[in-house]
Motif scaffolding. Structure first.
Motif, PDB file in Angstrom:
ATOM      1  N   UNK A  56      -7.955  19.367 -50.063  1.00 55.73           N
ATOM      2  CA  UNK A  56      -7.537  19.625 -51.436  1.00 55.73           C
ATOM      3  C   UNK A  56      -6.009  19.581 -51.471  1.00 55.73           C
ATOM      4  N   UNK A  57      -5.462  19.395 -52.676  1.00 48.33           N
ATOM      5  CA  UNK A  57      -4.016  19.307 -52.815  1.00 48.33           C
ATOM      6  C   UNK A  57      -3.451  20.546 -53.505  1.00 48.33           C
ATOM      7  N   UNK A  64      -4.074  19.451 -48.145  1.00 51.98           N
ATOM      8  CA  UNK A  64      -4.415  20.453 -47.135  1.00 51.98           C
ATOM      9  C   UNK A  64      -5.795  20.179 -46.555  1.00 51.98           C
ATOM     10  N   UNK A  65      -5.912  20.398 -45.256  1.00 50.97           N
ATOM     11  CA  UNK A  65      -7.182  20.229 -44.558  1.00 50.97           C
ATOM     12  C   UNK A  65      -7.798  21.595 -44.294  1.00 50.97           C
ATOM     13  N   UNK A 115       0.503  23.969 -45.437  1.00 47.65           N
ATOM     14  CA  UNK A 115       1.339  22.774 -45.538  1.00 47.65           C
ATOM     15  C   UNK A 115       2.217  22.606 -44.298  1.00 47.65           C
ATOM     16  N   UNK A 116       2.378  21.366 -43.875  1.00 49.74           N
ATOM     17  CA  UNK A 116       3.256  20.970 -42.772  1.00 49.74           C
ATOM     18  C   UNK A 116       2.725  21.337 -41.388  1.00 49.74           C
ATOM     19  N   UNK A 135       1.668  29.147 -52.432  1.00 58.88           N
ATOM     20  CA  UNK A 135       0.961  28.145 -53.231  1.00 58.88           C
ATOM     21  C   UNK A 135      -0.261  27.604 -52.498  1.00 58.88           C
ATOM     22  N   UNK A 136      -0.188  27.484 -51.171  1.00 62.64           N
ATOM     23  CA  UNK A 136      -1.347  27.007 -50.413  1.00 62.64           C
ATOM     24  C   UNK A 136      -2.566  27.883 -50.665  1.00 62.64           C
TER      25      UNK A 136
END
Length: 363
Positions: A56-57, A64-65, A115-116, A135-136
């Motif tokens: 999902x984003x 994101x996984x 993220x990252x 936000x994640x």
């Protein structure tokens, strides 16, 4: 009057932009991530749950996984929980273990890489951000809210270690999160600003950090690379503090080592925590209306982060003891160190308490 009309019109446009439901759903796009399909967790696969990879984003467009765990033979709409952490870990480690256990107990769960990091997107790698990483969690709630087998009114989150602070911050922002658990929590803003136990809590020390990061940014730009800070120290010095030895025992041994884990390998981008110096994570924790459970080990070096968070939310200061004020609870696990809440090695993670907490507050 004309100015008021123009201002009202401007605010109306802004409100429309922020609430427009007709925008394209980016989650309909195919994944660009390379996801490992074989089981590569540091814990055994349960035969009580179904598992699959999902993506999902977040609102910054970072994909994101996650691993999704669903109780076998589940029917109807389920309560759901998003899990992440520890800080510098991946979903194949602690967060996945928590997610699988909670799925065994009847919840649909996802454990995601922030993220990252890990299998999630974002460049450069191994960066951290109080905003993006909060936000994640919110993006995970977005994703869960639209799943056909999830009740959108029954969504909770679990943040572990540094993601405990992100989870509390997310709960302060988003009332869709009906229940929050922060396990063996770190407040990454507090420790970045103050050092451990306030050992660097002076203007001079903070300026040293600012200067060092600024100098590293110049060097990184000059070389076109990003220096890594290194993961858990290896080889382990004989005089290392006990909590560092505990980290080593998890991240650097077969107990918890994973090839995609920053803590197990070369660590965070050296400049990655810069923004934590100016952005307190728990500034609005006192306005969280929904239930929060903080869990920490009695002997954990980091216990004061959970005690600090509890005081921020309730106004009550406690040290080394469990406490309840309204729907906020601090649970201290006797004899447990920080990493005892990372896995099942010492049997310290209170899964029964987690189940009861979410059953009570996601009903």
């Amino acid at each position: 009057m004309k100015k008021l009309i123009l201002l009202a019109g401007f605010l109306g446009m802004m409100l429309t932009a922020c609430t427009n439901k007709e925008q394209k759903n980016e989650n309909d796009m195919n994944t660009t991530l390379e996801l490992t399909q074989e089981w590569d967790k540091v814990f055994p696969k349960s035969d009580k749950v179904d598992h699959k990879k999902v993506t999902f984003k977040n609102r910054y467009g970072i994909e994101l996984a996650a691993d999704m765990y669903t109780p076998k033979n589940a029917e109807g709409k389920l309560a759901a929980i998003a899990v992440s952490g520890p800080f510098g870990a991946v979903k194949e480690q602690t967060s996945g273990l928590y997610a699988q256990h909670m799925a065994e107990r009847g919840f649909l769960t996802i454990a995601f890489d922030p993220s990252y990091t890990g299998e999630s997107g974002g460049e450069p790698r191994q960066m951290a951000s109080p905003d993006i990483n909060t936000e994640d969690f919110l993006a995970a709630v977005d994703f869960l809210s639209v799943q056909e087998n999830v009740d959108a009114e029954r969504i909770g989150i679990i943040g572990i270690c540094g993601w405990g602070g992100m989870a509390v911050n997310a709960a302060a922002l988003d009332p869709r999160i009906k229940a929050t658990v922060a396990s063996t929590m770190y407040d990454m803003s507090k420790v970045t600003v103050e050092g451990y136990f306030g050992s660097e809590d002076t203007k001079e020390k903070r300026m040293e950090k600012r200067k060092a990061i600024a100098q590293q940014r110049t060097e990184d730009y000059r070389t076109g690379t990003y220096k890594r800070a290194g993961g858990v120290i290896d080889p382990l010095p004989d005089d290392a503090p006990q909590f560092v030895k505990d980290y080593y025992d998890y991240y650097k041994t077969p107990r918890g080592y994973h090839k995609r884990s920053g803590n197990s390998n070369d660590g965070w981008n050296t400049t990655g925590c810069q923004s934590f110096l100016n952005q307190p994570l728990l500034a609005w924790a006192h306005e969280i209306e929904n239930p929060v459970l903080l869990i920490h080990g009695e002997k954990a070096h980091s216990r004061y982060f959970s005690e600090y968070a509890f005081e921020k939310m309730t106004g009550k200061h406690v040290e080394g003891q469990s406490a309840v004020v309204g729907n906020k609870e601090l649970m201290i696990i006797p004899g447990a160190v920080h990493t005892d809440l990372y896995d099942d090695k010492n049997g310290k993670i209170p899964y029964d308490k987690l189940e009861a907490f979410f059953n009570e507050n996601l009903k």
